[in-house]
Design an enzyme around this catalytic site. Structure first.
Site, PDB file in Angstrom:
ATOM      1  N   LYS A 122       0.812  -1.221   0.000  1.00 59.87           N
ATOM      2  CA  LYS A 122       0.000   0.000   0.000  1.00 59.87           C
ATOM      3  C   LYS A 122       0.839   1.262   0.000  1.00 59.87           C
ATOM      4  O   LYS A 122       0.401   2.302  -0.503  1.00 59.87           O
ATOM      5  CB  LYS A 122      -0.954   0.007   1.201  1.00 59.87           C
ATOM      6  CG  LYS A 122      -2.099  -0.971   1.034  1.00 59.87           C
ATOM      7  CD  LYS A 122      -3.212  -0.735   2.040  1.00 59.87           C
ATOM      8  CE  LYS A 122      -4.376  -1.669   1.780  1.00 59.87           C
ATOM      9  NZ  LYS A 122      -5.402  -1.634   2.792  1.00 59.87           N
ATOM     10  N   LYS A 206      -5.153  -9.898  -6.797  1.00 63.28           N
ATOM     11  CA  LYS A 206      -6.366  -9.950  -5.986  1.00 63.28           C
ATOM     12  C   LYS A 206      -7.427  -8.980  -6.519  1.00 63.28           C
ATOM     13  O   LYS A 206      -7.086  -7.879  -6.952  1.00 63.28           O
ATOM     14  CB  LYS A 206      -5.965  -9.530  -4.559  1.00 63.28           C
ATOM     15  CG  LYS A 206      -6.925  -9.835  -3.479  1.00 63.28           C
ATOM     16  CD  LYS A 206      -6.379  -9.335  -2.151  1.00 63.28           C
ATOM     17  CE  LYS A 206      -6.379  -7.815  -2.062  1.00 63.28           C
ATOM     18  NZ  LYS A 206      -6.142  -7.276  -0.721  1.00 63.28           N
ATOM     19  N   LYS A 209     -10.592  -3.084  -4.243  1.00 65.86           N
ATOM     20  CA  LYS A 209     -11.278  -1.793  -4.358  1.00 65.86           C
ATOM     21  C   LYS A 209     -10.393  -0.770  -5.055  1.00 65.86           C
ATOM     22  O   LYS A 209     -10.882   0.161  -5.671  1.00 65.86           O
ATOM     23  CB  LYS A 209     -11.564  -1.214  -2.964  1.00 65.86           C
ATOM     24  CG  LYS A 209     -12.559  -1.943  -2.120  1.00 65.86           C
ATOM     25  CD  LYS A 209     -12.580  -1.316  -0.704  1.00 65.86           C
ATOM     26  CE  LYS A 209     -13.202  -2.241   0.324  1.00 65.86           C
ATOM     27  NZ  LYS A 209     -12.799  -1.973   1.696  1.00 65.86           N
TER      28      LYS A 209
HETATM   29  P1  TYM Z   1     -10.947  -4.688   3.666  1.00 65.35           P
HETATM   30  O1  TYM Z   1     -11.876  -3.551   3.887  1.00 65.35           O
HETATM   31  O2  TYM Z   1      -9.798  -4.494   2.736  1.00 65.35           O
HETATM   32  O3  TYM Z   1     -11.748  -5.959   3.150  1.00 65.35           O
HETATM   33  C1  TYM Z   1     -12.908  -6.419   3.826  1.00 65.35           C
HETATM   34  C2  TYM Z   1     -12.943  -7.929   3.821  1.00 65.35           C
HETATM   35  O4  TYM Z   1     -12.987  -8.418   2.471  1.00 65.35           O
HETATM   36  C3  TYM Z   1     -11.960  -9.397   2.289  1.00 65.35           C
HETATM   37  N1  TYM Z   1     -11.475  -9.325   0.907  1.00 65.35           N
HETATM   38  C4  TYM Z   1     -11.436 -10.374   0.064  1.00 65.35           C
HETATM   39  N2  TYM Z   1     -11.815 -11.648   0.217  1.00 65.35           N
HETATM   40  C5  TYM Z   1     -11.671 -12.472  -0.855  1.00 65.35           C
HETATM   41  N3  TYM Z   1     -11.159 -12.063  -2.049  1.00 65.35           N
HETATM   42  C6  TYM Z   1     -10.777 -10.786  -2.243  1.00 65.35           C
HETATM   43  N4  TYM Z   1     -10.294 -10.386  -3.409  1.00 65.35           N
HETATM   44  C7  TYM Z   1     -10.907  -9.872  -1.146  1.00 65.35           C
HETATM   45  N5  TYM Z   1     -10.629  -8.548  -0.995  1.00 65.35           N
HETATM   46  C8  TYM Z   1     -10.984  -8.234   0.275  1.00 65.35           C
HETATM   47  C9  TYM Z   1     -10.876  -8.999   3.280  1.00 65.35           C
HETATM   48  O5  TYM Z   1     -10.021 -10.088   3.566  1.00 65.35           O
HETATM   49  C10 TYM Z   1     -11.703  -8.572   4.460  1.00 65.35           C
HETATM   50  O6  TYM Z   1     -12.104  -9.697   5.228  1.00 65.35           O
HETATM   51  N6  TYM Z   1      -8.003  -4.726   7.688  1.00 65.35           N
HETATM   52  C11 TYM Z   1      -9.322  -5.079   7.223  1.00 65.35           C
HETATM   53  C12 TYM Z   1     -10.448  -4.427   8.021  1.00 65.35           C
HETATM   54  C13 TYM Z   1     -10.325  -4.653   9.494  1.00 65.35           C
HETATM   55  C14 TYM Z   1     -10.602  -5.866  10.184  1.00 65.35           C
HETATM   56  C15 TYM Z   1     -10.366  -5.570  11.561  1.00 65.35           C
HETATM   57  C16 TYM Z   1     -11.002  -7.142   9.781  1.00 65.35           C
HETATM   58  C17 TYM Z   1      -9.951  -3.715  10.398  1.00 65.35           C
HETATM   59  N7  TYM Z   1      -9.957  -4.267  11.655  1.00 65.35           N
HETATM   60  C18 TYM Z   1     -10.537  -6.548  12.540  1.00 65.35           C
HETATM   61  C19 TYM Z   1     -11.178  -8.114  10.780  1.00 65.35           C
HETATM   62  C20 TYM Z   1     -10.940  -7.814  12.136  1.00 65.35           C
HETATM   63  C21 TYM Z   1      -9.454  -4.612   5.780  1.00 65.35           C
HETATM   64  O7  TYM Z   1      -8.801  -3.697   5.365  1.00 65.35           O
HETATM   65  O8  TYM Z   1     -10.420  -5.238   5.073  1.00 65.35           O
END
Ligand code: TYM
Length: 344
Positions: A122, A206, A209
């Site tokens: 990132k 992957k 977004k």
């Molecule tokens: P974020 O917002 O990037 O993504 C949200 C969730 O979607 C999953 N994800 C995917 N799963 C499968 N294939 C993909 N291409 C894909 N892209 C995204 C992510 O794995 C995630 O589960 N750091 C986290 C948010 C967070 C969080 C937490 C999660 C903050 N604190 C505590 C769990 C527990 C994040 O940026 O997710």
């Protein structure tokens, strides 16, 4: 569920997860996270939040942020989360996340964070220009989870390393403050066919977004035409589909599309392959497009309906925030006492 909670921890089993309000939600978020949340709320006490503190580690327009939080909440509800079962809340409405995050900044080691691959991706070539928050972001994530003593964290495969760090922080805190079973060492629930959905334009990247090409992903708010067109344009190879999963190796785009079909249809990839073996993508893609429209169309429509009435969403968030603050308070009080703060 195959993962076991380590035997030292005897507290209740709890689910916690969150999504950042930092862009359009896509199929990967839906299959890797939202669908699992909706399933788990029937099995355990469940906390699902909107990670707005995480979102501001990169610039967010203040005029849009609150609405982005509402949009993620609408997606949670459209995916089947029930606010009477799960506690749904905005992270910034519970200041204890930031407070525990600070204490964990003093538990985690710089060397641990230096290994985080997501920061490297990132921050790109100019890591000295990234926010300090982006660097310590996985520590805040550990606080999100451990504040509720969550034992199970449903996430996509890309979050696995952050969950390992959470376990390291929990173990070090328990050790440093002589409280062997105070925090659980939570399990990342990353199993299942939807845990790693790849870009429609490149089967080795992957679905994300932040990919500049909108054709790389199916957004939850895409209309039926957009979904069908993106599936039609998805990158493939000229070979017909093989009989076995083994023969898909080295064909990342084909493997991804079969995986998406299987996840959307709740079936094993091997079973889907045996149905389409010998057929080309000309035959497979229209079937995949129909399935994607059938599964995602109603989710998008429900999100639009919910977003037309922000008052209802705000009521869900306000109620959830109150419940979350009450659940977080005892952990934070215990942590303050363990650390030795005045008045604790
Ligand atoms: P974020 O917002 O990037 O993504 C949200 C969730 O979607 C999953 N994800 C995917 N799963 C499968 N294939 C993909 N291409 C894909 N892209 C995204 C992510 O794995 C995630 O589960 N750091 C986290 C948010 C967070 C969080 C937490 C999660 C903050 N604190 C505590 C769990 C527990 C994040 O940026 O997710």
């Amino acid at each position: 569920m195959t993962d076991q909670v380590p035997p030292a921890y005897r507290g209740p089993q709890r689910v916690l997860s969150g999504v950042q309000p930092s862009g359009a939600l896509h199929l990967g978020n839906y299959l890797g996270a939202l669908v699992k949340f909706a399933r788990l709320q029937h099995e355990m006490d469940t906390f699902i939040f909107v990670a707005d503190l995480h979102a501001i580690t990169v610039w967010q327009d203040p005029a849009l942020l609150a609405n982005q939080v509402r949009e993620i909440t609408a997606a949670y509800l459209a995916a089947g989360l029930d606010p009477d079962k799960a506690t749904i809340f905005p992270q910034s409405a519970v200041p204890a996340h930031a407070e525990l995050g600070w204490i964990f900044n003093c538990v985690a080691r710089v060397g641990w964070l230096d290994r985080m691959t997501q920061f490297k991706e990132k921050s790109g070539k100019h890591k000295e220009r990234a926010s300090v928050g982006l660097y310590t972001y996985p520590v805040l994530q550990a606080a999100d989870i451990l504040l509720y003593k969550a034992t199970h964290v449903p996430v996509g495969d890309d979050q696995r390393q952050h969950l390992e760090l959470t376990r390291d922080i929990a173990a070090k805190f328990n050790h440093d403050f002589d409280a062997p079973d105070f925090f659980p060492l939570p399990d990342a629930l990353t199993q299942g066919p939807g845990s790693r959905i790849m870009s429609l334009r490149d089967g080795t990247a992957k679905m994300s977004k932040s990919d500049p090409s909108d054709n790389s992903r199916l957004n939850l708010l895409d209309d039926e035409d957009a979904i069908a067109q993106k599936v039609r344009k998805a990158k493939t190879d000229p070979e017909p589909l093989p009989e076995t999963l083994d023969e898909l190796k080295g064909r990342p785009e084909a493997e991804n599309l079969i995986g998406i079909y299987a996840a959307l249809d709740n079936r094993a990839a091997a079973e889907v392959l045996s149905e389409f073996a010998g057929q080309g993508f000309g035959a497979f893609k229209p079937k995949l497009a129909d399935l994607a429209v059938a599964r995602l169309g109603p989710v998008g429509a429900q999100m639009h309906r919910l977003m037309a009435d922000p008052g209802e969403i705000d009521a869900v968030l306000a109620k959830g925030a109150e419940r979350a603050r009450a659940a977080a308070a005892p952990t934070l009080a215990e942590v303050r006492a363990k650390v030795g703060f005045w008045g604790a």
